[in-house]
Design an enzyme around this catalytic site. Structure first.
Site, PDB file in Angstrom:
ATOM      1  N   ARG A 234       0.837  -1.192   0.000  1.00 35.70           N
ATOM      2  CA  ARG A 234       0.000   0.000   0.000  1.00 35.70           C
ATOM      3  C   ARG A 234       0.873   1.244   0.000  1.00 35.70           C
ATOM      4  NH1 ARG A 234      -3.597  -2.507  -1.636  1.00 35.70           N
ATOM      5  NH2 ARG A 234      -5.631  -2.927  -0.713  1.00 35.70           N
ATOM      6  N   GLU A 263      -3.765   7.526  -4.741  1.00 35.18           N
ATOM      7  CA  GLU A 263      -4.141   7.016  -6.081  1.00 35.18           C
ATOM      8  C   GLU A 263      -5.463   7.618  -6.546  1.00 35.18           C
ATOM      9  OE1 GLU A 263      -4.142   2.767  -5.622  1.00 35.18           O
ATOM     10  OE2 GLU A 263      -2.052   2.746  -5.019  1.00 35.18           O
ATOM     11  N   HIS A 281      -1.367   0.293 -10.061  1.00 32.29           N
ATOM     12  CA  HIS A 281      -2.022  -0.644  -9.136  1.00 32.29           C
ATOM     13  C   HIS A 281      -2.664  -1.815  -9.911  1.00 32.29           C
ATOM     14  CE1 HIS A 281      -4.091  -0.856  -4.928  1.00 32.29           C
ATOM     15  NE2 HIS A 281      -3.965  -2.052  -5.445  1.00 32.29           N
TER      16      HIS A 281
HETATM   17  P1  NAP Z   1      -1.355 -11.402   4.828  1.00 30.10           P
HETATM   18  O1  NAP Z   1      -1.262 -12.842   4.496  1.00 30.10           O
HETATM   19  O2  NAP Z   1      -2.228 -10.974   5.952  1.00 30.10           O
HETATM   20  O3  NAP Z   1       0.140 -10.909   5.101  1.00 30.10           O
HETATM   21  C1  NAP Z   1       0.434  -9.679   5.674  1.00 30.10           C
HETATM   22  C2  NAP Z   1       1.815  -9.776   6.306  1.00 30.10           C
HETATM   23  O4  NAP Z   1       2.184  -8.479   6.764  1.00 30.10           O
HETATM   24  C3  NAP Z   1       1.864 -10.714   7.497  1.00 30.10           C
HETATM   25  O5  NAP Z   1       3.007 -11.517   7.392  1.00 30.10           O
HETATM   26  C4  NAP Z   1       1.973  -9.784   8.706  1.00 30.10           C
HETATM   27  O6  NAP Z   1       2.745 -10.412   9.724  1.00 30.10           O
HETATM   28  C5  NAP Z   1       2.699  -8.585   8.091  1.00 30.10           C
HETATM   29  N1  NAP Z   1       2.388  -7.336   8.798  1.00 30.10           N
HETATM   30  C6  NAP Z   1       1.184  -6.869   9.157  1.00 30.10           C
HETATM   31  N2  NAP Z   1       1.300  -5.700   9.808  1.00 30.10           N
HETATM   32  C7  NAP Z   1       2.634  -5.437   9.861  1.00 30.10           C
HETATM   33  C8  NAP Z   1       3.399  -4.385  10.414  1.00 30.10           C
HETATM   34  N3  NAP Z   1       2.811  -3.373  11.069  1.00 30.10           N
HETATM   35  N4  NAP Z   1       4.743  -4.434  10.280  1.00 30.10           N
HETATM   36  C9  NAP Z   1       5.335  -5.471   9.640  1.00 30.10           C
HETATM   37  N5  NAP Z   1       4.659  -6.498   9.090  1.00 30.10           N
HETATM   38  C10 NAP Z   1       3.319  -6.479   9.200  1.00 30.10           C
HETATM   39  O7  NAP Z   1      -1.835 -10.549   3.582  1.00 30.10           O
HETATM   40  P2  NAP Z   1      -1.573 -10.821   2.035  1.00 30.10           P
HETATM   41  O8  NAP Z   1      -2.682 -11.600   1.470  1.00 30.10           O
HETATM   42  O9  NAP Z   1      -0.186 -11.330   1.867  1.00 30.10           O
HETATM   43  O10 NAP Z   1      -1.686  -9.313   1.476  1.00 30.10           O
HETATM   44  C11 NAP Z   1      -0.785  -8.339   1.912  1.00 30.10           C
HETATM   45  C12 NAP Z   1      -1.146  -6.968   1.412  1.00 30.10           C
HETATM   46  O11 NAP Z   1      -0.797  -6.823   0.055  1.00 30.10           O
HETATM   47  C13 NAP Z   1      -2.626  -6.593   1.445  1.00 30.10           C
HETATM   48  O12 NAP Z   1      -3.057  -6.208   2.739  1.00 30.10           O
HETATM   49  C14 NAP Z   1      -2.693  -5.461   0.449  1.00 30.10           C
HETATM   50  O13 NAP Z   1      -2.486  -4.226   1.100  1.00 30.10           O
HETATM   51  C15 NAP Z   1      -1.537  -5.743  -0.491  1.00 30.10           C
HETATM   52  N6  NAP Z   1      -2.009  -6.117  -1.836  1.00 30.10           N
HETATM   53  C16 NAP Z   1      -1.730  -5.311  -2.881  1.00 30.10           C
HETATM   54  C17 NAP Z   1      -2.157  -5.665  -4.126  1.00 30.10           C
HETATM   55  C18 NAP Z   1      -1.870  -4.799  -5.318  1.00 30.10           C
HETATM   56  O14 NAP Z   1      -2.652  -4.818  -6.262  1.00 30.10           O
HETATM   57  N7  NAP Z   1      -0.771  -4.062  -5.330  1.00 30.10           N
HETATM   58  C19 NAP Z   1      -2.884  -6.826  -4.337  1.00 30.10           C
HETATM   59  C20 NAP Z   1      -3.156  -7.624  -3.248  1.00 30.10           C
HETATM   60  C21 NAP Z   1      -2.695  -7.268  -1.994  1.00 30.10           C
HETATM   61  P3  NAP Z   1       2.527 -10.010  11.276  1.00 30.10           P
HETATM   62  O15 NAP Z   1       1.056 -10.071  11.523  1.00 30.10           O
HETATM   63  O16 NAP Z   1       3.344 -11.013  12.012  1.00 30.10           O
HETATM   64  O17 NAP Z   1       3.080  -8.632  11.408  1.00 30.10           O
HETATM   65  C1  8YV Z   2      -7.034  -4.656  -6.031  1.00 30.85           C
HETATM   66  C2  8YV Z   2      -5.590  -4.964  -3.936  1.00 30.85           C
HETATM   67  O1  8YV Z   2      -6.449  -3.775  -6.943  1.00 30.85           O
HETATM   68  O2  8YV Z   2      -6.484  -6.972  -3.103  1.00 30.85           O
HETATM   69  C3  8YV Z   2      -5.944  -5.899  -2.843  1.00 30.85           C
HETATM   70  O3  8YV Z   2      -5.644  -5.565  -1.689  1.00 30.85           O
HETATM   71  O4  8YV Z   2      -4.990  -3.953  -3.721  1.00 30.85           O
HETATM   72  C4  8YV Z   2      -5.915  -5.318  -5.346  1.00 30.85           C
HETATM   73  O5  8YV Z   2      -6.072  -6.665  -5.547  1.00 30.85           O
HETATM   74  C5  8YV Z   2      -8.093  -3.915  -5.361  1.00 30.85           C
HETATM   75  O6  8YV Z   2      -8.488  -4.379  -4.154  1.00 30.85           O
HETATM   76  C6  8YV Z   2      -9.300  -3.832  -6.275  1.00 30.85           C
HETATM   77  O7  8YV Z   2      -9.857  -2.630  -6.173  1.00 30.85           O
END
Ligand code: NAP
Ligand code: 8YV
Length: 330
Positions: A234, A263, A281
């Site tokens: 993020r 964004e 994104h």
């Molecule tokens: P997840 O399985 O919940 O993993 C999140 C990780 O972050 C966990 O290992 C957690 O470990 C760590 N974390 C949480 N808070 C933290 C903090 N304050 N400091 C350090 N580490 C921290 O989630 P995920 O499915 O992998 O998704 C992760 C993130 O990717 C989403 O929340 C979203 O923001 C982002 N994302 C972006 C896109 C995109 O389109 N660019 C798409 C999908 C997801 P601990 O709880 O041990 O800290």
């Molecule tokens: C999407 C994301 O772009 O899953 C997330 O956390 O950031 C992305 O997969 C978004 O949520 C769709 O609007």
């Protein structure tokens, strides 16, 4: 027989088209074109029992819907929804984990490679005829060879990135709030320590208060002049002015960004830099993955009103016991 067509569902602003079609097949869908609760006539608000949305849902909007039961968030990162506030009102929240993990990890690796090897400008060199006119593209000062990748947020997506990076021959370090016991990677208790130990710092952590501007000037300075920063998590997790300053002054070498603080606005200074790769994104943005995400939103909402356990409630809802509606809609 459960008749979900009697359940009024608000689609709060723009929503994935395939997902919307899936919702319309099941529920009594009412969509507003912008995320503005004023667009829902006051007289219609008491009827709304569910929301499907992506992005930001203000608490005030939630509070104006007295019979709201559940919010289905299209996306795994639900930092735009105050799930604790929802739970305090007895409203469940679901998100879309797992179905996008591999797609996002693929994009993350592409972004790492594009940034380290300057591949976007190299492609332009070929496409524009510059190769024929002026000769080969300059050698890149950076390489993936022998580099160490540091992941902030070794969760579902972080781990999928680590597995890919391992097969690329990279050493992996990480920082989470809690050390994992199921991975061979080197753990760092602080983000600063992680940044100092690696060549590429990649954020795959959630947004929200816990990570707000965590990547700041000190972290970037620790990453150093040969360091590369990549953000797939993020934009709120980065102090964007400090990042721009670090890129402009050479305090770090380059950055690859899929997410931004405000964004779809990207600061002009960031867009002007040649040592950045900027994506709008798109990490999960293939049609198949977005269909899977939309199906999971719909599945959760159907299960709720059918009185079945939710497939993917967020932790705040689970903690509050909001994982199943007490009775099915008849
Ligand atoms: P997840 O399985 O919940 O993993 C999140 C990780 O972050 C966990 O290992 C957690 O470990 C760590 N974390 C949480 N808070 C933290 C903090 N304050 N400091 C350090 N580490 C921290 O989630 P995920 O499915 O992998 O998704 C992760 C993130 O990717 C989403 O929340 C979203 O923001 C982002 N994302 C972006 C896109 C995109 O389109 N660019 C798409 C999908 C997801 P601990 O709880 O041990 O800290
Ligand atoms: C999407 C994301 O772009 O899953 C997330 O956390 O950031 C992305 O997969 C978004 O949520 C769709 O609007």
């Amino acid at each position: 027989m459960t008749d979900l067509r009697t359940v009024p569902l608000l689609v709060f602003g723009p929503y994935n088209e395939d997902g919307l079609a899936g919702l319309r097949d099941v529920f009594d869908v009412r969509q507003i074109e912008r995320r503005d609760i004023a667009l829902v006539p006051e007289s219609d608000r008491p009827a709304i029992r569910a929301i499907a949305m992506a992005g930001h849902l203000p608490n005030e909007a939630m509070d104006l819907l007295p019979n709201l039961e559940i919010i289905g968030h299209f996306g795994v990162g639900y930092d735009g929804v105050d799930a604790a506030h929802a739970a305090s009102r007895g409203v469940a929240v679901t998100n879309t984990p797992d179905v996008l993990t591999e797609e996002v990890a693929d994009t993350a690796l592409a972004l790492v490679l594009m940034t380290v090897r300057d591949l976007v400008r190299a492609e332009h060199h070929a496409r524009s005829g510059e190769w024929e006119r002026s000769g080969p593209y300059p050698l890149t000062p950076l390489s993936l060879r022998g580099r160490r990748l540091g992941i902030m947020g070794l969760g579902r997506i972080g781990l999928a990135i680590a597995k890919r990076a391992e097969s690329f021959g990279l050493a992996i370090d990480y920082h989470n709030r809690t050390q994992r016991t199921d991975v061979p990677y080197r753990y760092h208790e602080s983000l600063l320590e992680l940044a100092a130990a690696v060549d590429i710092l990649l954020v795959a952590a959630p947004g929200g208060a816990g990570t707000e501007r965590a990547v700041n000037a000190a972290v970037l300075s620790a990453l150093g002049p040969k360091g590369v920063f990549v953000n797939i998590g993020r934009g709120s997790s980065v102090d964007e002015p400090a990042l721009i300053e670090a890129l402009e002054t050479g305090a770090i070498a380059a950055a690859g960004l899929d997410v931004f603080a405000d964004e779809p606005r990207i600061p002009e200074r960031l867009r002007a830099l040649s040592n950045t790769v900027l994506l709008p994104h798109v990490a999960s943005a293939s049609r198949d993955t977005r269909i899977a995400m939309g199906s999971l939103v719909t599945e959760n909402l159907k299960r709720w009103f059918g009185g079945e356990a939710l497939t993917s409630p967020v932790p705040e809802s689970e903690k509050a016991g909001l994982v199943r509606r007490r009775e099915a809609v008849r």
